[in-house]
Write a protein that holds these residues in place. Structure first.
Motif, PDB file in Angstrom:
ATOM      1  N   ILE A  94     -17.868  27.206 -19.356  1.00  0.00           N
ATOM      2  CA  ILE A  94     -16.795  28.190 -19.404  1.00  0.00           C
ATOM      3  C   ILE A  94     -16.148  28.276 -18.027  1.00  0.00           C
ATOM      4  N   PHE A  95     -14.826  28.121 -17.979  1.00  0.00           N
ATOM      5  CA  PHE A  95     -14.072  28.295 -16.740  1.00  0.00           C
ATOM      6  C   PHE A  95     -13.247  29.575 -16.859  1.00  0.00           C
ATOM      7  N   ILE A  96     -13.187  30.342 -15.778  1.00  0.00           N
ATOM      8  CA  ILE A  96     -12.397  31.581 -15.745  1.00  0.00           C
ATOM      9  C   ILE A  96     -11.401  31.495 -14.598  1.00  0.00           C
ATOM     10  N   TRP A  97     -10.116  31.687 -14.918  1.00  0.00           N
ATOM     11  CA  TRP A  97      -9.079  31.704 -13.872  1.00  0.00           C
ATOM     12  C   TRP A  97      -8.204  32.933 -14.102  1.00  0.00           C
ATOM     13  N   ALA A  98      -8.429  33.964 -13.320  1.00  0.00           N
ATOM     14  CA  ALA A  98      -7.683  35.213 -13.467  1.00  0.00           C
ATOM     15  C   ALA A  98      -7.851  36.048 -12.204  1.00  0.00           C
ATOM     16  N   GLY A  99      -7.024  37.074 -12.085  1.00  0.00           N
ATOM     17  CA  GLY A  99      -7.111  37.991 -10.953  1.00  0.00           C
ATOM     18  C   GLY A  99      -5.784  38.285 -10.300  1.00  0.00           C
ATOM     19  N   THR A 100      -4.827  37.384 -10.444  1.00  0.00           N
ATOM     20  CA  THR A 100      -3.544  37.595  -9.790  1.00  0.00           C
ATOM     21  C   THR A 100      -2.799  38.783 -10.391  1.00  0.00           C
ATOM     22  N   ASN A 101      -2.989  39.039 -11.688  1.00  0.00           N
ATOM     23  CA  ASN A 101      -2.319  40.170 -12.330  1.00  0.00           C
ATOM     24  C   ASN A 101      -2.975  41.504 -11.982  1.00  0.00           C
ATOM     25  N   ASP A 102      -4.266  41.495 -11.696  1.00  0.00           N
ATOM     26  CA  ASP A 102      -4.935  42.717 -11.231  1.00  0.00           C
ATOM     27  C   ASP A 102      -4.356  43.135  -9.887  1.00  0.00           C
ATOM     28  N   TYR A 103      -4.129  42.144  -9.023  1.00  0.00           N
ATOM     29  CA  TYR A 103      -3.463  42.432  -7.736  1.00  0.00           C
ATOM     30  C   TYR A 103      -2.059  42.971  -7.965  1.00  0.00           C
ATOM     31  N   ASN A 104      -1.289  42.300  -8.816  1.00  0.00           N
ATOM     32  CA  ASN A 104       0.102  42.693  -9.024  1.00  0.00           C
ATOM     33  C   ASN A 104       0.215  44.081  -9.633  1.00  0.00           C
ATOM     34  N   HIS A 105      -0.764  44.482 -10.437  1.00  0.00           N
ATOM     35  CA  HIS A 105      -0.745  45.797 -11.075  1.00  0.00           C
ATOM     36  C   HIS A 105      -1.526  46.847 -10.287  1.00  0.00           C
ATOM     37  N   ILE A 162     -17.992  28.773 -14.434  1.00  0.00           N
ATOM     38  CA  ILE A 162     -17.348  28.502 -13.150  1.00  0.00           C
ATOM     39  C   ILE A 162     -16.132  29.412 -12.982  1.00  0.00           C
ATOM     40  N   LEU A 163     -16.027  30.021 -11.818  1.00  0.00           N
ATOM     41  CA  LEU A 163     -14.890  30.873 -11.485  1.00  0.00           C
ATOM     42  C   LEU A 163     -13.868  30.081 -10.674  1.00  0.00           C
ATOM     43  N   LEU A 164     -12.604  30.179 -11.054  1.00  0.00           N
ATOM     44  CA  LEU A 164     -11.491  29.628 -10.280  1.00  0.00           C
ATOM     45  C   LEU A 164     -10.747  30.799  -9.648  1.00  0.00           C
ATOM     46  N   LYS A 201     -14.937  36.347  -5.188  1.00  0.00           N
ATOM     47  CA  LYS A 201     -15.979  35.458  -4.667  1.00  0.00           C
ATOM     48  C   LYS A 201     -17.283  36.210  -4.453  1.00  0.00           C
ATOM     49  N   ARG A 202     -17.201  37.463  -4.016  1.00  0.00           N
ATOM     50  CA  ARG A 202     -18.422  38.256  -3.861  1.00  0.00           C
ATOM     51  C   ARG A 202     -19.064  38.515  -5.220  1.00  0.00           C
ATOM     52  N   GLY A 203     -18.245  38.881  -6.211  1.00  0.00           N
ATOM     53  CA  GLY A 203     -18.782  39.119  -7.540  1.00  0.00           C
ATOM     54  C   GLY A 203     -19.444  37.884  -8.117  1.00  0.00           C
ATOM     55  N   ALA A 204     -18.835  36.714  -7.914  1.00  0.00           N
ATOM     56  CA  ALA A 204     -19.427  35.476  -8.410  1.00  0.00           C
ATOM     57  C   ALA A 204     -20.779  35.224  -7.751  1.00  0.00           C
ATOM     58  N   ALA A 205     -20.880  35.488  -6.442  1.00  0.00           N
ATOM     59  CA  ALA A 205     -22.160  35.302  -5.748  1.00  0.00           C
ATOM     60  C   ALA A 205     -23.218  36.254  -6.296  1.00  0.00           C
ATOM     61  N   LEU A 206     -22.828  37.497  -6.561  1.00  0.00           N
ATOM     62  CA  LEU A 206     -23.783  38.484  -7.070  1.00  0.00           C
ATOM     63  C   LEU A 206     -24.300  38.117  -8.461  1.00  0.00           C
ATOM     64  N   TRP A 207     -23.480  37.432  -9.243  1.00  0.00           N
ATOM     65  CA  TRP A 207     -23.875  37.039 -10.594  1.00  0.00           C
ATOM     66  C   TRP A 207     -24.299  35.562 -10.681  1.00  0.00           C
ATOM     67  N   ALA A 208     -24.451  34.914  -9.526  1.00  0.00           N
ATOM     68  CA  ALA A 208     -24.905  33.512  -9.483  1.00  0.00           C
ATOM     69  C   ALA A 208     -23.973  32.591 -10.266  1.00  0.00           C
ATOM     70  N   ILE A 209     -22.675  32.709  -9.969  1.00  0.00           N
ATOM     71  CA  ILE A 209     -21.667  31.890 -10.633  1.00  0.00           C
ATOM     72  C   ILE A 209     -20.936  31.060  -9.579  1.00  0.00           C
TER      73      ILE A 209
END
Length: 264
Positions: A94-105, A162-164, A201-209
């Motif tokens: 599973i690949f996840i690519w998101a976050g830019t809209n959280d910043y924009n909102h 994997i987080l993008l 990136k911190r969240g991914a490290a905390l969840w071992a991703i």
């Protein structure tokens, strides 16, 4: 002494030769679910071929796409549930690519944990220590990340996740009510896009991703006019990559996949 050192070095070399190395070839034929926003949404008009199309060509990955333009991380949780209902356990990663809209909102960053004192046995004695618990809420960025990663870790324990990270943001004007300044302007929280990338990136490290850091490694920089070649429209959309931009993203991901196993 020198002889023992030589024997030790030779043994390390032998182990390295026997150990299977991860490579992009390990991903050939693997089924990957992509969760994301407009950067991944096949209906978005900025590109005819998306990065996941190119990854199919470059690595042989078979894409399963669950994305919608405009989605924030609370929407990613919805897409993850939709993906689970559709494919069950038949995917490999599973690949996840998101976050830019959280910043924009201007979503508040929040915290990953709450903390409070608790009693615990340490070395046979009851003592008081701080104890933390994950924050599970869709009202903050960290809480949303926790919700998504918790869902995926619970329901897909044997899958590669994997987080993008988001890429840099240029100016975009889609209509009179949807004008998005470039990343050199803070959002309503007084935060910049890199603040959200750091939290991801911190969240991914905390969840071992594992993370593929497209923000840094893709090389795409829409604030530079000569990088217009990678984006949809130099006048009103320097946010979304065009086909050439998506190909560059795919090349970056493919290179990073050399270090990550597809299956366990």
């Amino acid at each position: 002494m020198k002889q023992r050192l030589l024997i030790f070095l030779l043994s390390l070399t032998a182990i390295a030769m026997l150990a299977p190395a991860a490579s992009a070839g390990d991903w050939a034929g693997k089924k990957v679910a992509y969760l994301g926003d407009s950067m991944t949404d096949p209906k978005h008009r900025a590109a005819k071929q998306h990065y996941w199309n190119y990854l199919d060509s470059l690595t042989g990955i078979e894409p399963r796409v669950y994305a919608r333009s405009g989605y924030q991380w609370n929407g990613i949780l919805q897409k993850a549930k939709e993906m689970q209902a559709a494919v069950g356990d038949s995917i490999d990663a599973i690949f996840i690519w998101a976050g830019t809209n959280d910043y924009n909102h201007s979503v508040p960053l929040g915290d990953f944990f709450t903390e409070q004192p608790d009693s615990v046995i340490v070395d046979g004695k009851m003592t008081r220590r701080l104890h933390r618990e994950h924050v599970m809420t869709d009202s903050t960025f960290a809480g949303r990340i926790n919700q998504v990663f918790s869902f995926l870790k619970h329901n897909f324990p044997d899958k590669q996740i994997i987080l993008l990270t988001p890429i840099h943001r240029g100016y975009a004007a889609f209509n009179d009510h949807n004008i998005q300044p470039d990343e050199n302007y803070a959002n309503g929280q007084g935060l910049y896009i890199e603040d959200y990338v750091d939290v991801l990136k911190r969240g991914a490290a905390l969840w071992a991703i594992p993370v593929i850091d497209l923000f840094s490694d893709s090389g795409l920089y829409p604030l530079e006019p000569r990088h217009d070649i990678y984006f949809y429209n130099s006048d009103n959309d320097r946010l979304h990559p065009n086909d050439r931009g998506h190909y560059r993203i795919a090349l970056t991901i493919a290179a990073r996949l050399n270090a990550l196993p597809a299956v366990f």
